[in-house]
Design a protein around this motif. Structure first.
Motif, short mmCIF file in Angstrom:
data_model
loop_
_atom_site.label_atom_id
_atom_site.label_comp_id
_atom_site.label_asym_id
_atom_site.label_seq_id
_atom_site.Cartn_x
_atom_site.Cartn_y
_atom_site.Cartn_z
N SER A 141 44.18 30.53 41.94
CA SER A 141 45.43 29.78 41.92
C SER A 141 45.23 28.51 42.73
CB SER A 141 46.58 30.61 42.49
OG SER A 141 46.56 30.54 43.90
N ASN A 142 46.17 27.58 42.57
CA ASN A 142 46.08 26.30 43.27
C ASN A 142 46.70 26.35 44.66
OD1 ASN A 142 44.69 24.97 41.34
ND2 ASN A 142 46.42 23.84 40.48
N THR A 143 46.82 27.55 45.21
CA THR A 143 47.45 27.70 46.53
C THR A 143 46.51 27.22 47.64
OG1 THR A 143 48.73 29.57 45.74
CG2 THR A 143 48.45 29.37 48.14
N ILE A 144 47.05 26.36 48.50
CA ILE A 144 46.31 25.84 49.67
C ILE A 144 46.95 26.45 50.91
CG2 ILE A 144 45.69 23.75 50.97
CD1 ILE A 144 46.11 22.20 48.29
N TYR A 145 46.13 26.87 51.85
CA TYR A 145 46.69 27.59 53.00
C TYR A 145 45.90 27.35 54.28
CZ TYR A 145 42.96 30.92 51.80
OH TYR A 145 41.76 31.49 51.52
N LEU A 146 46.59 27.59 55.41
CA LEU A 146 45.91 27.68 56.70
C LEU A 146 45.26 29.05 56.77
CD1 LEU A 146 48.51 26.31 59.31
CD2 LEU A 146 46.44 25.16 58.50
N LYS A 147 43.98 29.04 56.99
CA LYS A 147 43.23 30.31 57.04
C LYS A 147 43.31 30.90 58.45
CE LYS A 147 38.44 31.85 56.88
NZ LYS A 147 38.61 33.19 56.29
N ILE A 148 43.79 32.14 58.55
CA ILE A 148 43.78 32.83 59.84
C ILE A 148 42.38 33.40 60.03
CG2 ILE A 148 44.92 34.59 61.27
CD1 ILE A 148 47.02 32.82 60.07
N PHE A 161 53.34 54.21 53.15
CA PHE A 161 53.44 52.92 52.47
C PHE A 161 52.53 52.88 51.25
CE2 PHE A 161 54.84 52.25 56.72
CZ PHE A 161 56.00 51.51 56.51
N SER A 162 53.06 52.35 50.16
CA SER A 162 52.26 52.22 48.96
C SER A 162 51.05 51.34 49.24
CB SER A 162 53.11 51.60 47.85
OG SER A 162 53.68 50.39 48.31
N ASP A 163 49.91 51.76 48.69
CA ASP A 163 48.69 50.96 48.82
C ASP A 163 48.63 50.05 47.61
OD1 ASP A 163 46.31 49.85 49.33
OD2 ASP A 163 45.11 51.63 48.89
N ASP A 164 49.48 49.03 47.63
CA ASP A 164 49.63 48.17 46.47
C ASP A 164 48.88 46.85 46.62
OD1 ASP A 164 51.17 47.32 48.53
OD2 ASP A 164 53.08 47.44 47.46
N ALA A 165 47.96 46.81 47.57
CA ALA A 165 47.19 45.58 47.75
C ALA A 165 46.21 45.44 46.60
CB ALA A 165 46.46 45.61 49.09
N ASP A 166 46.37 44.37 45.84
CA ASP A 166 45.52 44.16 44.65
C ASP A 166 44.14 43.67 45.04
OD1 ASP A 166 47.79 44.66 43.21
OD2 ASP A 166 48.28 42.54 42.96
N HIS A 167 44.04 43.10 46.22
CA HIS A 167 42.78 42.45 46.61
C HIS A 167 42.66 42.54 48.13
CE1 HIS A 167 46.04 39.59 46.86
NE2 HIS A 167 46.12 39.55 45.55
N PRO A 168 41.47 42.28 48.65
CA PRO A 168 41.30 42.36 50.11
C PRO A 168 42.28 41.44 50.82
CG PRO A 168 39.19 42.00 49.01
CD PRO A 168 40.25 41.84 47.97
N PHE A 169 42.62 41.78 52.03
CA PHE A 169 43.57 41.00 52.84
C PHE A 169 42.92 39.68 53.25
CE2 PHE A 169 45.68 40.89 57.30
CZ PHE A 169 46.76 40.15 56.83
N VAL A 170 43.53 38.60 52.83
CA VAL A 170 43.09 37.26 53.24
C VAL A 170 44.25 36.65 54.02
CG1 VAL A 170 42.30 34.98 52.51
CG2 VAL A 170 41.66 37.01 51.17
N PRO A 171 44.27 36.85 55.33
CA PRO A 171 45.44 36.40 56.09
C PRO A 171 45.57 34.88 56.05
CG PRO A 171 43.78 37.36 57.57
CD PRO A 171 43.28 37.55 56.19
N HIS A 172 46.75 34.42 55.70
CA HIS A 172 46.93 32.98 55.51
C HIS A 172 48.40 32.59 55.63
CE1 HIS A 172 47.99 34.64 51.55
NE2 HIS A 172 48.69 33.53 51.36
N ILE A 173 48.61 31.30 55.86
CA ILE A 173 49.95 30.72 55.86
C ILE A 173 49.93 29.61 54.81
CG2 ILE A 173 51.68 29.49 57.23
CD1 ILE A 173 50.35 30.81 59.74
#
Lengths: 172, 172
Positions: free
Chosen positions: A79-86, A104-116
Motif C-alpha cells: 500500500s502507499n502508506t507512509i509511516y514513522l517506524k517504531i 483475544f482473537s489472533d487476527d493478525a494477518d502479518h507480523p507486527f510492524v509498529p508504526h504511526i
C-alpha cells in the motif's frame, strides 16, 4: 460493534505527525495519531465486557517502556502508506502478543510492524514525491508508553475511546 | 497543555448527532459527539498527575445514572450553537459540581446547561433554517452515564483522550 486497540503517543509526536497527516492522510479527521496495537475486530457488548478484565490484567502486568523513532518507512508496494517506524522493542512485541492470544482473537494477518501513519491513500505520483522527501529525514523522537486505549468505530468511520488502561494502575 | 473533561454518549446517539454535525458543526472533525463536563482548562504535567487521583475518587463515588433527551435547543442570542438538551439530572449536576470544586478550578462562567452540540458557527440564515426545522422534532433518547474522559487538545484543535474514569471501577 467494531473495536480496536491503540496507543496515542505524546502530544509533541502527535502534533509533528498531524503536520503531515493534515495534507496526506485520508484518516486525519477520524482518529488522532496513533500506534495500532490491535486492528479492528468485531465484538458485542457481552464480549467486550468479558475482555475488559483481561485488558486490565495485561495493563497491570506491563511496566512503562520507551519507544524510539528515527526514520520514515512505507508499506509499498502493498500500500502507499507512509509511516514513522517504531524501532524494534521487545516490550512492545510482548504487549502486541498478549493482545493476540488467550481470550483475544489472533487476527493478525502479518507480523507486527509498529508504526504511526503519516500518509495513506495517496495517488502514486504524490506518494512518490512525499515519500521521496520524507525518507531522507532523520528523526530523533522518543516516548514512554504507559497505557493503551480501547476504541470503537462510529458509522462515519471515526473512532471514540471507550476505555483507557494504564500500566500498573488498574483495579482488577 | 489544555485539558477538558467530557462524556461520550452511546454509539447510537453519537451516530445520530454526527448526521447533523457533519454538515453543521465546525468542530465535527476535532472531537466525537460529547457532553462537556468541564470546559477547557490549562494544567502542566504535575498538576494533571495530582488531579488524576481526585478524578478516580469522584468516579468511584458516582453510581451509573441515566440521562434523557427529548428536544433540541439553542444558545441564541449568545451564540448560534444548536444542541440536544439533556433533561435536568441531579446526578449529572452533582458530577459537574464535583469537577468544579475542591482541587478543581471553579472556572464555570455560567450555570451548567448539559448538552450535546449538533451545530455551531453557522451563519445567521443557515442557523435559522436548521434550528427552525430541528426545534420541531421530538426525540426520545436515553443513555446510561457510567464514565467520563480526560482529554487534551492538540495544536490543530483536536482532542485526544488521556484517561477514562469508570464509575466504581478505579483503583485509588
Amino acid at each position: 460493534m467494531k473495536y480496536g486497540i491503540a496507543y496515542f503517543p505524546s502530544k509533541q509526536i502527535q502534533d509533528e505527525v498531524n503536520s503531515y497527516r493534515k495534507r496526506y492522510d485520508s484518516h486525519y479527521a477520524l482518529i488522532p495519531p496513533h500506534l495500532t496495537l490491535k486492528e479492528s475486530f468485531t465484538a458485542d457488548d457481552a464480549e467486550i465486557e468479558s475482555l475488559i478484565p483481561e485488558l486490565k490484567k495485561i495493563a497491570n502486568e506491563t511496566d512503562p517502556f520507551n519507544i524510539t523513532i528515527n526514520k520514515v518507512s512505507s508499506f509499498a508496494p502493498i500500500s502507499n502508506t507512509i509511516y514513522l517506524k517504531i524501532n524494534p522493542s521487545p516490550e512492545l512485541q510482548t504487549l502486541f502478543d498478549k493482545l493476540h492470544s488467550g481470550k483475544f482473537s489472533d487476527d493478525a494477518d502479518h507480523p507486527f510492524v509498529p508504526h504511526i501513519t503519516l500518509a495513506q491513500d495517496l495517488v502514486d505520483q504524490e506518494y512518490s514525491d512525499v515519500f521521496g522527501s520524507l525518507k531522507m529525514k532523520k528523526y530523533d523522537l522518543g516516548d514512554e508508553v504507559d497505557r493503551f486505549q480501547l476504541l470503537y468505530q462510529l458509522d462515519n468511520g471515526s473512532w471514540t475511546v471507550y476505555e483507557t488502561f494504564v500500566f500498573g494502575k488498574e483495579f482488577v
